[in-house]
Design an enzyme around this catalytic site. Structure first.
Site, PDB file in Angstrom:
ATOM      1  N   ASP A   1       0.845  -1.193   0.000  1.00 50.63           N
ATOM      2  CA  ASP A   1       0.000   0.000   0.000  1.00 50.63           C
ATOM      3  C   ASP A   1       0.882   1.246   0.000  1.00 50.63           C
ATOM      4  O   ASP A   1       1.586   1.518   0.966  1.00 50.63           O
ATOM      5  CB  ASP A   1      -0.905  -0.007   1.237  1.00 50.63           C
ATOM      6  CG  ASP A   1      -1.862   1.169   1.227  1.00 50.63           C
ATOM      7  OD1 ASP A   1      -2.870   1.086   0.495  1.00 50.63           O
ATOM      8  OD2 ASP A   1      -1.589   2.177   1.915  1.00 50.63           O
TER       9      ASP A   1
ATOM     10  N   TYR B   1       3.264   9.878   0.082  1.00 52.76           N
ATOM     11  CA  TYR B   1       4.305   9.303   0.949  1.00 52.76           C
ATOM     12  C   TYR B   1       5.735   9.587   0.473  1.00 52.76           C
ATOM     13  O   TYR B   1       6.684   9.445   1.246  1.00 52.76           O
ATOM     14  CB  TYR B   1       4.141   7.770   1.079  1.00 52.76           C
ATOM     15  CG  TYR B   1       2.814   7.296   1.597  1.00 52.76           C
ATOM     16  CD1 TYR B   1       1.915   8.166   2.223  1.00 52.76           C
ATOM     17  CD2 TYR B   1       2.434   5.963   1.463  1.00 52.76           C
ATOM     18  CE1 TYR B   1       0.689   7.712   2.690  1.00 52.76           C
ATOM     19  CE2 TYR B   1       1.217   5.506   1.938  1.00 52.76           C
ATOM     20  CZ  TYR B   1       0.341   6.382   2.543  1.00 52.76           C
ATOM     21  OH  TYR B   1      -0.865   5.922   3.000  1.00 52.76           O
TER      22      TYR B   1
ATOM     23  N   LYS C   1      -2.214   6.161  -4.398  1.00 52.54           N
ATOM     24  CA  LYS C   1      -3.339   7.044  -4.070  1.00 52.54           C
ATOM     25  C   LYS C   1      -3.156   8.426  -4.686  1.00 52.54           C
ATOM     26  O   LYS C   1      -2.043   8.946  -4.768  1.00 52.54           O
ATOM     27  CB  LYS C   1      -3.478   7.192  -2.543  1.00 52.54           C
ATOM     28  CG  LYS C   1      -3.628   5.881  -1.813  1.00 52.54           C
ATOM     29  CD  LYS C   1      -3.855   6.079  -0.313  1.00 52.54           C
ATOM     30  CE  LYS C   1      -3.675   4.781   0.420  1.00 52.54           C
ATOM     31  NZ  LYS C   1      -2.260   4.426   0.638  1.00 52.54           N
TER      32      LYS C   1
ATOM     33  N   HIS D   1      -7.330   9.615  -2.038  1.00 58.21           N
ATOM     34  CA  HIS D   1      -6.799   9.660  -0.663  1.00 58.21           C
ATOM     35  C   HIS D   1      -7.782  10.320   0.311  1.00 58.21           C
ATOM     36  O   HIS D   1      -7.938   9.875   1.444  1.00 58.21           O
ATOM     37  CB  HIS D   1      -5.475  10.430  -0.665  1.00 58.21           C
ATOM     38  CG  HIS D   1      -4.484   9.927   0.328  1.00 58.21           C
ATOM     39  ND1 HIS D   1      -3.132   9.895   0.084  1.00 58.21           N
ATOM     40  CD2 HIS D   1      -4.626   9.439   1.580  1.00 58.21           C
ATOM     41  CE1 HIS D   1      -2.495   9.404   1.135  1.00 58.21           C
ATOM     42  NE2 HIS D   1      -3.385   9.121   2.052  1.00 58.21           N
TER      43      HIS D   1
END
Length: 297
Positions: A50, A55, A84, A117
């Site tokens: 994931d 990130y 995402k 997201h």
């Protein structure tokens, strides 16, 4: 039974492994640690990863996955890779470019799942699926009202396959789970072990989930760790579970979640730990009309 064979059918015909590896990296951890941890996770049996544009680690995760494909440990089709769409790309004409950037960073041809997201409309995501850049599309942090708006939208082409939300014994999301099951939408859980203190958005005064006395007593009873009991509780409720670790011993240990089962009585005891506590309060969305956490669920 290994996690490789434990998958949940999605409403579009694809399958998602029930145990996933989370790839957020705390500020104090060098990104090189994530490459190492991801390779260890693949060797340990993890097949679901994931990730997200936000990130800023997609190069590292992609590098680890590609190296394990290159050495013959896995094939690309064995891996379920999620990315995402971040909130700065919500304008329909920007959605595909965000996904293409994620794919370029990870050096992959497609993602298995592309998730919104935080709440926004779905149409531009549908085009990414049509273009073959994403096999499935889903949402994250949507409340029931926001999901209803999508599901009731005239001309909806693809129903979201999942809603990824914070979920653990202190926030068991039972109403959201029932709702998602009724709509054939998979519930994917993040913050499954509470949240580490290194996250800037976590209230340092919030309780440490893995220190919960009831959870610890149950771990002793089953001769397991509190973390494994917490993960097992979610799996037995039909939830897809994400677990993050940079510790080789714990990454391998998390695979043991398939080696025991909690009794229905103990499941009820763990239900009783719910206190509707969010570690991710989404404060940065305060005042936004689409803030997902102002509703009950």
């Amino acid at each position: 039974m290994s996690s490789v064979s434990q998958r949940v059918a999605l409403n579009d015909g694809h399958f998602i492994p029930v145990l996933g590896f989370g790839t957020t990296v705390p500020q104090k951890v060098p990104k090189s640690e994530l490459i190492k941890a991801t390779k260890i996770a693949i060797d340990a049996g993890f097949r679901h990863f994931d990730s997200a544009y936000l990130y800023e680690i997609e190069e590292e995760v992609g590098q680890a996955i590609r190296s394990k494909i290159a050495d013959g440990t896995v094939k690309r089709e064995d891996i379920f890779y999620t990315s995402k769409l971040w909130s700065t790309f919500h304008r329909p004409e920007l959605v595909r470019s965000c996904l293409e950037m994620s794919l370029k960073k990870a050096q992959l041809d497609y993602v298995d799942l592309y998730i919104i997201h935080f709440p926004m409309p779905l149409q531009a995501m549908e085009k990414c699926k049509d273009a073959g850049l994403a096999k499935s599309i889903g949402v994250s942090n949507f409340n029931r009202r926001q999901l209803e708006m999508i599901l009731n939208k005239p001309g909806l082409k693809y129903k979201p396959v999942c809603n990824q939300v914070e979920c653990h014994v202190y926030l068991n999301q039972s109403k959201m789970l029932d709702y998602c099951k009724s709509k054939d939408i998979a519930l994917v859980a993040y913050c499954t072990l509470g949240s580490s203190r290194d996250a800037v958005w976590v209230d340092q005064k919030s309780p440490v989930l893995l220190d919960d006395p009831v959870l610890c007593a149950m771990a002793k009873k089953y001769k397991q760790t509190p973390a494994l009991v917490a993960l097992r509780y979610l799996l037995q409720r039909g939830i897809v579970v994400l677990a993050r670790s940079f510790n080789e011993k714990r990454i391998k240990e998390n695979m043991q979640v398939f080696e025991f089962q909690l009794t229905s009585e103990d499941m009820k005891v763990l239900d009783g730990l719910n206190r509707n506590l969010r570690y991710n309060s989404g404060d940065f969305f305060n005042g936004h009309p689409n803030h997902p956490f102002t509703d009950e669920y």
